[in-house]
Design an enzyme around this catalytic site. Sequence first.
Site, PDB file in Angstrom:
ATOM      1  N   GLU A 138      -5.466   3.568   6.442  1.00 45.63           N
ATOM      2  CA  GLU A 138      -5.273   3.468   4.985  1.00 45.63           C
ATOM      3  C   GLU A 138      -6.062   4.597   4.315  1.00 45.63           C
ATOM      4  O   GLU A 138      -5.632   5.152   3.305  1.00 45.63           O
ATOM      5  CB  GLU A 138      -5.763   2.107   4.485  1.00 45.63           C
ATOM      6  CG  GLU A 138      -5.656   1.976   2.972  1.00 45.63           C
ATOM      7  CD  GLU A 138      -5.991   0.600   2.448  1.00 45.63           C
ATOM      8  OE1 GLU A 138      -5.429  -0.399   2.951  1.00 45.63           O
ATOM      9  OE2 GLU A 138      -6.812   0.520   1.522  1.00 45.63           O
ATOM     10  N   CYS A 145     -11.003  -0.528   2.864  1.00 43.81           N
ATOM     11  CA  CYS A 145     -10.434  -0.792   4.186  1.00 43.81           C
ATOM     12  C   CYS A 145     -10.018   0.518   4.850  1.00 43.81           C
ATOM     13  O   CYS A 145      -9.387   1.371   4.229  1.00 43.81           O
ATOM     14  CB  CYS A 145      -9.248  -1.735   4.070  1.00 43.81           C
ATOM     15  SG  CYS A 145      -9.786  -3.424   3.783  1.00 43.81           S
ATOM     16  N   ARG A 183       0.822  -1.221   0.000  1.00 43.77           N
ATOM     17  CA  ARG A 183       0.000   0.000   0.000  1.00 43.77           C
ATOM     18  C   ARG A 183       0.856   1.271   0.000  1.00 43.77           C
ATOM     19  O   ARG A 183       0.511   2.274   0.627  1.00 43.77           O
ATOM     20  CB  ARG A 183      -0.931   0.048   1.216  1.00 43.77           C
ATOM     21  CG  ARG A 183      -1.985  -1.037   1.268  1.00 43.77           C
ATOM     22  CD  ARG A 183      -3.032  -0.801   0.168  1.00 43.77           C
ATOM     23  NE  ARG A 183      -4.173  -1.694   0.328  1.00 43.77           N
ATOM     24  CZ  ARG A 183      -4.246  -2.927  -0.192  1.00 43.77           C
ATOM     25  NH1 ARG A 183      -3.239  -3.400  -0.909  1.00 43.77           N
ATOM     26  NH2 ARG A 183      -5.322  -3.666  -0.019  1.00 43.77           N
TER      27      ARG A 183
HETATM   28  N1  EPU Z   1     -11.301 -11.689   8.765  1.00 45.79           N
HETATM   29  C1  EPU Z   1     -12.003 -11.800   9.930  1.00 45.79           C
HETATM   30  N2  EPU Z   1     -12.939 -10.843  10.235  1.00 45.79           N
HETATM   31  C2  EPU Z   1     -13.182  -9.793   9.406  1.00 45.79           C
HETATM   32  C3  EPU Z   1     -12.432  -9.666   8.215  1.00 45.79           C
HETATM   33  C4  EPU Z   1     -11.491 -10.635   7.898  1.00 45.79           C
HETATM   34  O1  EPU Z   1     -11.807 -12.739  10.703  1.00 45.79           O
HETATM   35  O2  EPU Z   1     -14.038  -8.967   9.757  1.00 45.79           O
HETATM   36  C5  EPU Z   1     -10.336 -12.752   8.408  1.00 45.79           C
HETATM   37  C6  EPU Z   1     -10.819 -13.510   7.178  1.00 45.79           C
HETATM   38  O3  EPU Z   1     -11.705 -14.527   7.546  1.00 45.79           O
HETATM   39  C7  EPU Z   1      -9.533 -14.045   6.591  1.00 45.79           C
HETATM   40  C8  EPU Z   1      -8.522 -12.980   6.945  1.00 45.79           C
HETATM   41  O4  EPU Z   1      -9.102 -12.176   7.989  1.00 45.79           O
HETATM   42  O5  EPU Z   1      -9.154 -15.221   7.230  1.00 45.79           O
HETATM   43  C9  EPU Z   1      -8.153 -12.114   5.743  1.00 45.79           C
HETATM   44  O6  EPU Z   1      -9.331 -11.472   5.237  1.00 45.79           O
HETATM   45  P1  EPU Z   1      -9.397 -10.865   3.738  1.00 45.79           P
HETATM   46  O7  EPU Z   1      -9.157 -11.920   2.732  1.00 45.79           O
HETATM   47  O8  EPU Z   1     -10.662 -10.094   3.643  1.00 45.79           O
HETATM   48  O9  EPU Z   1      -8.152  -9.933   3.638  1.00 45.79           O
HETATM   49  P2  EPU Z   1      -7.710  -8.660   4.468  1.00 45.79           P
HETATM   50  O10 EPU Z   1      -6.269  -8.841   4.770  1.00 45.79           O
HETATM   51  O11 EPU Z   1      -8.632  -8.376   5.598  1.00 45.79           O
HETATM   52  C10 EPU Z   1      -6.881  -7.348   2.375  1.00 45.79           C
HETATM   53  C11 EPU Z   1      -6.947  -5.945   1.876  1.00 45.79           C
HETATM   54  C12 EPU Z   1      -8.226  -5.692   1.098  1.00 45.79           C
HETATM   55  C13 EPU Z   1      -8.340  -6.703  -0.023  1.00 45.79           C
HETATM   56  C14 EPU Z   1      -8.362  -8.095   0.626  1.00 45.79           C
HETATM   57  C15 EPU Z   1      -8.530  -9.237  -0.340  1.00 45.79           C
HETATM   58  C16 EPU Z   1      -5.786  -4.390   3.339  1.00 45.79           C
HETATM   59  C17 EPU Z   1      -5.913  -3.373   4.413  1.00 45.79           C
HETATM   60  N3  EPU Z   1      -6.899  -4.993   2.969  1.00 45.79           N
HETATM   61  O12 EPU Z   1      -7.875  -7.487   3.410  1.00 45.79           O
HETATM   62  O13 EPU Z   1      -8.085  -4.395   0.518  1.00 45.79           O
HETATM   63  O14 EPU Z   1      -9.505  -6.490  -0.778  1.00 45.79           O
HETATM   64  O15 EPU Z   1      -7.099  -8.273   1.327  1.00 45.79           O
HETATM   65  O16 EPU Z   1      -7.530  -9.290  -1.227  1.00 45.79           O
HETATM   66  O17 EPU Z   1      -4.679  -4.622   2.833  1.00 45.79           O
HETATM   67  C18 EPU Z   1      -8.557  -2.072   0.730  1.00 45.79           C
HETATM   68  O18 EPU Z   1      -7.337  -1.915   0.791  1.00 45.79           O
HETATM   69  O19 EPU Z   1      -9.360  -1.107   0.738  1.00 45.79           O
HETATM   70  C19 EPU Z   1      -9.070  -3.428   0.689  1.00 45.79           C
HETATM   71  C20 EPU Z   1     -10.369  -3.686   0.761  1.00 45.79           C
END
Ligand code: EPU
Length: 304
Positions: free
Chosen positions: A289, A215, A164
């Site tokens: 972010e 996010c 990011r």
């Molecule tokens: N999870 C939870 N509770 C929640 C959300 C997530 O337990 O409320 C767990 C999920 O079950 C999973 C893990 O956390 O096991 C990862 O979740 P996810 O795949 O949604 O990925 P993330 O790391 O939370 C990142 C990016 C998103 C992107 C997703 C998918 C950041 C801050 N976020 O989220 O980016 O869409 O991966 O690739 O890097 C953004 O930057 O605006 C954004 C939405």
Amino acid sequence: MSVAVDELIQREVTPKTWFGVGGAVEMYAEPTNLDALRQLLRAHDRVRILGDGANLLVDDGVVDGLVVSLRHLNQREIVSENRNRVVLRVGAGEQLPKLIGWCVKSNLSGLEGLSGIPASVGGAAVMNAGGKFAKIGGLIQGVRTLSESNVIELGREELHFGYRSSNLGDSVIVSLDLLLERVEGEGAESLRARHREATAYKRATQPMGVRSAGCAFKNALIDGERVSAGMLIDRAGCKGERVGGAGVSDVHANFVTTTAEATARDIIELMRLVRARVLETHGVLLEPEVVIWSNETDPLGAAT
Ligand code: EPU
């Protein structure tokens, strides 16, 4: 400044953001060409660039300075094509989802893993937008930026992309050169399958049809590994937490969603609360972010 450029400036405009709430900016302009943009940069010290407003919160009231939208700098041009390697030059104001749709239709592969990410192309480059399937930095071959006097071309070797982040934060990006691959037959089918997969993952795991800025916080760096901020916020028990018209999404805890009544201060207060709760529960200070435009230097303040 020439009269023509002066006339471009509107006063106290509320920029369109995905949160759909917040205040106005003192001055606002949408230049239609590089020359007008250059003159605006020359005449003003404090210039903020508005992308698609997808990752942005504008504080309540009136935020000082000039905001420039690059939405009219949205041209696309294939600048080289060698066998199946295509270099596409895209204006910084082009919307990423629109560009991805066009690439998928045109059998140009590369961007489809970024499906569902709202952003302008320039904004996506500055923060190396991406997700589970791709990050835009990997496709960028070059960037053209504008200073008060010149267009500066930066090659791949001068560009640095991290999680990011990039070294483009202080630049006014006018276009990107993206390296894409022209595909056909099975290659085109798998391009479409990747596009569907990335879109479906977003739909299944993130709130859709409600207002948010994606996010709210960056994933945390813990022992050298990125850990989902959403997971940390969820485990700190913040899902469903509300301040005024802003709430922590029940679908993905790293999304702050807003109702029409929300103010920017509701969102800021909620982010402060979430940050404090995560610090207390996990000992981790989350970094925002979402970009906040405010007359205050640090509107989120200390996590207390
Ligand atoms: N999870 C939870 N509770 C929640 C959300 C997530 O337990 O409320 C767990 C999920 O079950 C999973 C893990 O956390 O096991 C990862 O979740 P996810 O795949 O949604 O990925 P993330 O790391 O939370 C990142 C990016 C998103 C992107 C997703 C998918 C950041 C801050 N976020 O989220 O980016 O869409 O991966 O690739 O890097 C953004 O930057 O605006 C954004 C939405």
